[in-house]
Motif scaffolding. Structure first.
Motif, PDB file in Angstrom:
ATOM      1  N   ASP A 187       0.832  -1.191   0.000  1.00 26.49           N
ATOM      2  CA  ASP A 187       0.000   0.000   0.000  1.00 26.49           C
ATOM      3  C   ASP A 187       0.869   1.244   0.000  1.00 26.49           C
ATOM      4  OD1 ASP A 187      -2.749  -0.204  -0.127  1.00 26.49           O
ATOM      5  OD2 ASP A 187      -2.818  -1.221   1.797  1.00 26.49           O
ATOM      6  N   VAL A 188       0.318   2.356  -0.482  1.00 24.61           N
ATOM      7  CA  VAL A 188       1.158   3.550  -0.650  1.00 24.61           C
ATOM      8  C   VAL A 188       1.835   3.998   0.637  1.00 24.61           C
ATOM      9  CG1 VAL A 188       0.325   4.602  -2.751  1.00 24.61           C
ATOM     10  CG2 VAL A 188      -0.977   4.911  -0.675  1.00 24.61           C
ATOM     11  N   SER A 189       1.136   3.991   1.756  1.00 29.12           N
ATOM     12  CA  SER A 189       1.765   4.503   2.980  1.00 29.12           C
ATOM     13  C   SER A 189       2.898   3.577   3.413  1.00 29.12           C
ATOM     14  CB  SER A 189       0.738   4.634   4.094  1.00 29.12           C
ATOM     15  OG  SER A 189       0.337   3.381   4.575  1.00 29.12           O
ATOM     16  N   GLN A 191       4.589   1.630   1.202  1.00 25.47           N
ATOM     17  CA  GLN A 191       5.601   1.798   0.152  1.00 25.47           C
ATOM     18  C   GLN A 191       6.653   2.811   0.560  1.00 25.47           C
ATOM     19  OE1 GLN A 191       4.421   3.117  -3.768  1.00 25.47           O
ATOM     20  NE2 GLN A 191       3.472   1.145  -4.166  1.00 25.47           N
TER      21      GLN A 191
ATOM     22  N   GLU B  47      -6.499   2.968   1.221  1.00 24.07           N
ATOM     23  CA  GLU B  47      -5.616   1.809   1.121  1.00 24.07           C
ATOM     24  C   GLU B  47      -6.424   0.528   1.208  1.00 24.07           C
ATOM     25  OE1 GLU B  47      -1.795   2.406   3.342  1.00 24.07           O
ATOM     26  OE2 GLU B  47      -3.042   3.902   4.262  1.00 24.07           O
ATOM     27  N   SER B  48      -5.748  -0.606   1.031  1.00 23.24           N
ATOM     28  CA  SER B  48      -6.503  -1.849   1.124  1.00 23.24           C
ATOM     29  C   SER B  48      -7.040  -2.002   2.545  1.00 23.24           C
ATOM     30  CB  SER B  48      -5.640  -3.050   0.735  1.00 23.24           C
ATOM     31  OG  SER B  48      -4.344  -2.920   1.212  1.00 23.24           O
ATOM     32  N   SER B  50      -9.587  -0.308   3.679  1.00 24.05           N
ATOM     33  CA  SER B  50     -10.217   0.909   4.180  1.00 24.05           C
ATOM     34  C   SER B  50     -11.735   0.881   4.016  1.00 24.05           C
ATOM     35  CB  SER B  50      -9.642   2.133   3.476  1.00 24.05           C
ATOM     36  OG  SER B  50      -9.890   2.069   2.096  1.00 24.05           O
ATOM     37  N   HIS B 216      -6.644   3.268  -5.424  1.00 27.24           N
ATOM     38  CA  HIS B 216      -5.716   3.710  -4.386  1.00 27.24           C
ATOM     39  C   HIS B 216      -4.673   4.637  -4.992  1.00 27.24           C
ATOM     40  CE1 HIS B 216      -3.642   0.350  -6.275  1.00 27.24           C
ATOM     41  NE2 HIS B 216      -2.564   1.018  -5.978  1.00 27.24           N
ATOM     42  N   ASP B 217      -4.753   4.840  -6.313  1.00 20.64           N
ATOM     43  CA  ASP B 217      -3.733   5.595  -7.027  1.00 20.64           C
ATOM     44  C   ASP B 217      -4.166   7.057  -7.158  1.00 20.64           C
ATOM     45  OD1 ASP B 217      -2.139   6.802  -8.971  1.00 20.64           O
ATOM     46  OD2 ASP B 217      -1.767   4.902  -9.982  1.00 20.64           O
ATOM     47  N   TYR B 232     -10.576   5.974   5.351  1.00 16.15           N
ATOM     48  CA  TYR B 232      -9.598   5.315   6.225  1.00 16.15           C
ATOM     49  C   TYR B 232     -10.366   4.551   7.299  1.00 16.15           C
ATOM     50  CZ  TYR B 232      -5.628   4.411   9.199  1.00 16.15           C
ATOM     51  OH  TYR B 232      -4.664   3.780   9.920  1.00 16.15           O
ATOM     52  N   LEU B 257      -1.110  10.698   2.798  1.00 13.98           N
ATOM     53  CA  LEU B 257      -1.333   9.949   1.562  1.00 13.98           C
ATOM     54  C   LEU B 257      -0.697  10.697   0.385  1.00 13.98           C
ATOM     55  CD1 LEU B 257      -2.895   7.325   1.186  1.00 13.98           C
ATOM     56  CD2 LEU B 257      -4.883   8.664   0.537  1.00 13.98           C
ATOM     57  N   THR B 276       0.684   0.456  10.980  1.00 18.34           N
ATOM     58  CA  THR B 276      -0.246  -0.139  10.028  1.00 18.34           C
ATOM     59  C   THR B 276      -1.670   0.224  10.431  1.00 18.34           C
ATOM     60  OG1 THR B 276      -0.093  -2.119  11.380  1.00 18.34           O
ATOM     61  CG2 THR B 276       1.152  -2.124   9.334  1.00 18.34           C
TER      62      THR B 276
END
Lengths: 315, 348
Positions: A187-189, A191, B47-48, B50, B216-217, B232, B257, B276
């Protein structure tokens, strides 16, 4: 520019895979005549889309595949020839690899300590206390703690697993690390955590890294020089600033134009460039080759295209 | 339960979804509300884990069996979709609301010709001949060359990008007015992604679609979205127009982010979010982001922040916006980047 020591030299490397037999026999040129060098303490980025041969290049260098032809030299010593036990030992002592998928590349039945310490055990270190000490040292370096050592991979998040993968690669003190898409599964955070960690380790230990990825923004951020691959061939090699500021090969331009940037104002007006090899090149008369257009900037092009590139740089 | 303003086509109100799991209930979506207006693209970014995919699955009524809708409603055309039976839902799914999945290979049936998969939706309404003609037209519309031959091929004979075009053609076959795209380009290469994004924008214009776009991009969000919801831990933490989210972000999670991804001009150290995401079987007390938030106040650990309005369209759930909160500026790296982005836009 002072002459720097080349850690890795790849010359005309080819890796072909064949399938079928007889009339159905097909050859896939996964890597076709690729040459580049990686200098000490630099990060060389290899970018391209899926199937362009960037992963195969990395795997051929570390001899997960036997190269079809070409030459790979590591600190001047050839490592692409016949595999003797000495060469294998030399190779594994000096080059380590970080894989993309941190869960599939860690053995689920081994604890973190066993995974990280395995490289030491296979190198004949029998002293358990010594292994334990070095594993803990490595864990601390990648930002994990002693209590993590006795756990199993499934107990960790993706980012932590990738830290374990990095610790495993680093414990043998390799001179070169081949990092194959080390952050694309994260995930970006997370990464950002892993990229920062790799950057810290690079500065601290003077690592040389071959960084393979498809995300051009990440590669640009992380690498000193970048090679762009397309269908098994190297299209352009340049310092990362130059590649971004003055991309010369039409494929590089197409790739750069395709990256969406987090800026709604420019994104709405973005014009994308398509790369169509049949339209963009005429190689029926002149054959293309890799030429140095300006210092440190190589492009795969024909003589007439070279003239055009030079004109573009001047203009 | 009619919608008051004519412009809004779909309204999600206070939607909560949980999953029954071993350790207890996983609170995947906790009170999500947003509107989708006619002809606009709303992006949900996060993010995954969320809860962005779960929210849209709840809208479509395709949640897995262990999911429970704990509350809230999805208003569409005078109906609450969360209360509809399977049969009524079947009349909406695919025909009024289309769905494009992330992975085109697993969304398609590998042992069924693609033509058959496209016409599946159509054959209840028209004969085989008309259905085929329409399917071929759809295939051309989504940019599949040589459609008559491709019609009789199987998914494995298509490349990733072409497969996603087939999935889009299937989603369009029922002639929906809402298109939900769940990470449609995540599995694709950048150059292919660029083409698929342009295709979605193009058919959106042609067919006057309203689009919910999950990703997520952030680059993709900037390219596609009119409005953005940042999620989130099951909650929308910030919502606003694309300009507001990218140029005037107010929530520390949005800051993190935005500054944790390098763009092509980044040189400075990336700002990473420590730790996390929380385990949503035991949602933390107070703000779910507090433990990872370097700007967290004491109240963040005690009480969940309400939404504070920054403009008519821009709201964020953070105590930092409370009048009594200490004044906190966004991180330097982000402010620099926003300045640079605005300059770039002025030049372009």
């Amino acid at each position: 520019m002072p002459e720097q020591e080349n850690v890795l030299e790849v010359k005309h490397l080819c890796q072909y895979f064949t399938t079928g037999r007889g009339r159905k026999r097909m050859t896939v040129k996964a890597v076709d005549d690729v040459s580049f060098t990686v200098r000490r303490a630099e990060t060389f980025g290899l970018v391209g889309e899926s199937g362009c041969g960037k992963t195969t290049t990395g795997r051929t260098i570390i001899r997960l595949y036997d190269p079809t032809s070409g030459e790979v030299r590591f600190c001047g010593r050839e490592i692409s020839g016949p595999m003797t036990p000495q060469t294998r030992r030399y190779l594994t002592d000096n080059i380590a690899m970080i894989f993309q998928d941190p869960i599939e590349s860690l053995n689920p039945r081994m604890t973190i300590e066993e995974i990280i310490g395995e490289g030491l055990r296979t190198r004949g270190i029998k002293d358990k206390a010594e292994i334990h000490r070095r594993v803990l040292q490595m864990l601390a370096k990648v930002g994990m703690t002693e209590e993590h050592a006795t756990r199993y991979p499934h107990e960790f998040s993706g980012g932590q697993r990738q830290r374990v993968g990095i610790a495993r690669a680093m414990i043998v003190n390799p001179q070169l690390i081949i990092a194959d898409e080390p952050v694309s599964a994260l995930d970006v955070s997370i990464q950002a955590q892993v990229i920062n960690l790799l950057n810290d380790l690079k500065a601290e230990m003077g690592l040389t890294i071959l960084f393979i990825a498809h995300n051009l923004s990440v590669v640009k951020y992380f690498s000193d020089r970048i090679g762009v691959m397309y269908y098994g061939k190297m299209m352009e090699i340049a310092r990362s600033e130059d590649l971004y500021a003055k991309p010369l090969h039409p494929y590089t331009r197409a790739l750069l134009s395709a990256i969406p940037e987090p800026n709604p104002l420019t994104e709405r007006k973005r014009r994308r460039i398509d790369y169509v090899p049949e339209r963009d090149h005429d190689y029926s008369v002149e054959k293309p080759s890799m030429v140095e257009v300006e210092p440190e900037h190589f492009v795969y092009c024909s003589p007439s295209e070279l003239a055009a590139c030079k004109a573009m740089l001047r203009g | 339960m009619a919608l008051h303003d004519n412009d809004t086509i779909l309204r999600v109100q206070d939607l909560s979804v949980s999953f029954r799991a071993y350790g207890g209930m996983v609170r995947a979506v906790r009170g999500v509300s947003f509107d989708l207006r006619r002809g606009e693209t709303v992006a949900i970014v996060g993010e995954s884990g969320s809860g962005k995919s779960v929210s849209t699955k709840a809208i479509m009524g395709i949640l897995p069996a262990n999911a429970v809708i704990e509350g809230g409603s999805v208003l569409y055309d005078g109906m609450d979709l969360t209360r509809l039976g399977e049969e009524e839902m079947n009349r909406i799914r695919g025909r009024r609301i289309g769905l494009v999945f992330q992975d085109p290979m697993s969304a398609l049936n590998p042992i069924m010709k693609v033509g058959h998969q496209i016409t599946e939706v159509l054959r209840k309404r028209m004969n085989k001949h008309d259905a085929k003609a329409r399917a071929l037209a759809l295939m051309e519309a989504v940019g599949i060359p040589d459609a008559p031959r491709r019609f009789n091929q199987y998914p494995f004979q298509f490349s990733g990008g072409m497969r996603q075009r087939i999935v889009i053609a299937i989603a369009l076959a029922g002639d929906p007015e809402i298109l939900i795209c769940d990470e449609p380009t995540t599995a694709l290469d950048v150059t292919v992604q660029a083409k698929i994004l342009d295709l979605i924008n193009q058919i959106k214009e042609e067919r006057h679609l309203s689009v919910i776009f999950i990703t997520h991009d952030l680059g993709v969000v900037a390219h596609m979205a009119d409005r953005v919801n940042v999620m989130y831990a099951g909650r929308i933490v910030e919502t606003g127009t694309a300009e507001e989210i990218f140029f005037e972000p107010a929530h520390p999670y949005t800051w993190a982010l935005l500054s944790s991804v390098p763009d092509l001009q980044t040189h400075e150290r990336l700002m990473s979010i420590p730790g996390t995401p929380p385990n949503m079987i035991y949602p933390p007390r107070g703000d779910a982001f507090a433990a990872r938030n370097q700007y967290a106040l004491r109240i963040d650990f005690e009480q969940e922040p309400p939404y504070f309005s920054l403009s008519d369209t821009h709201r964020a759930a953070t105590w930092l916006l409370h009048p009594k909160a200490p004044k906190v500026e966004m991180p330097e790296i982000l402010r620099e980047r926003i300045k640079r982005m605005k300059e770039e836009a002025a030049h372009a």
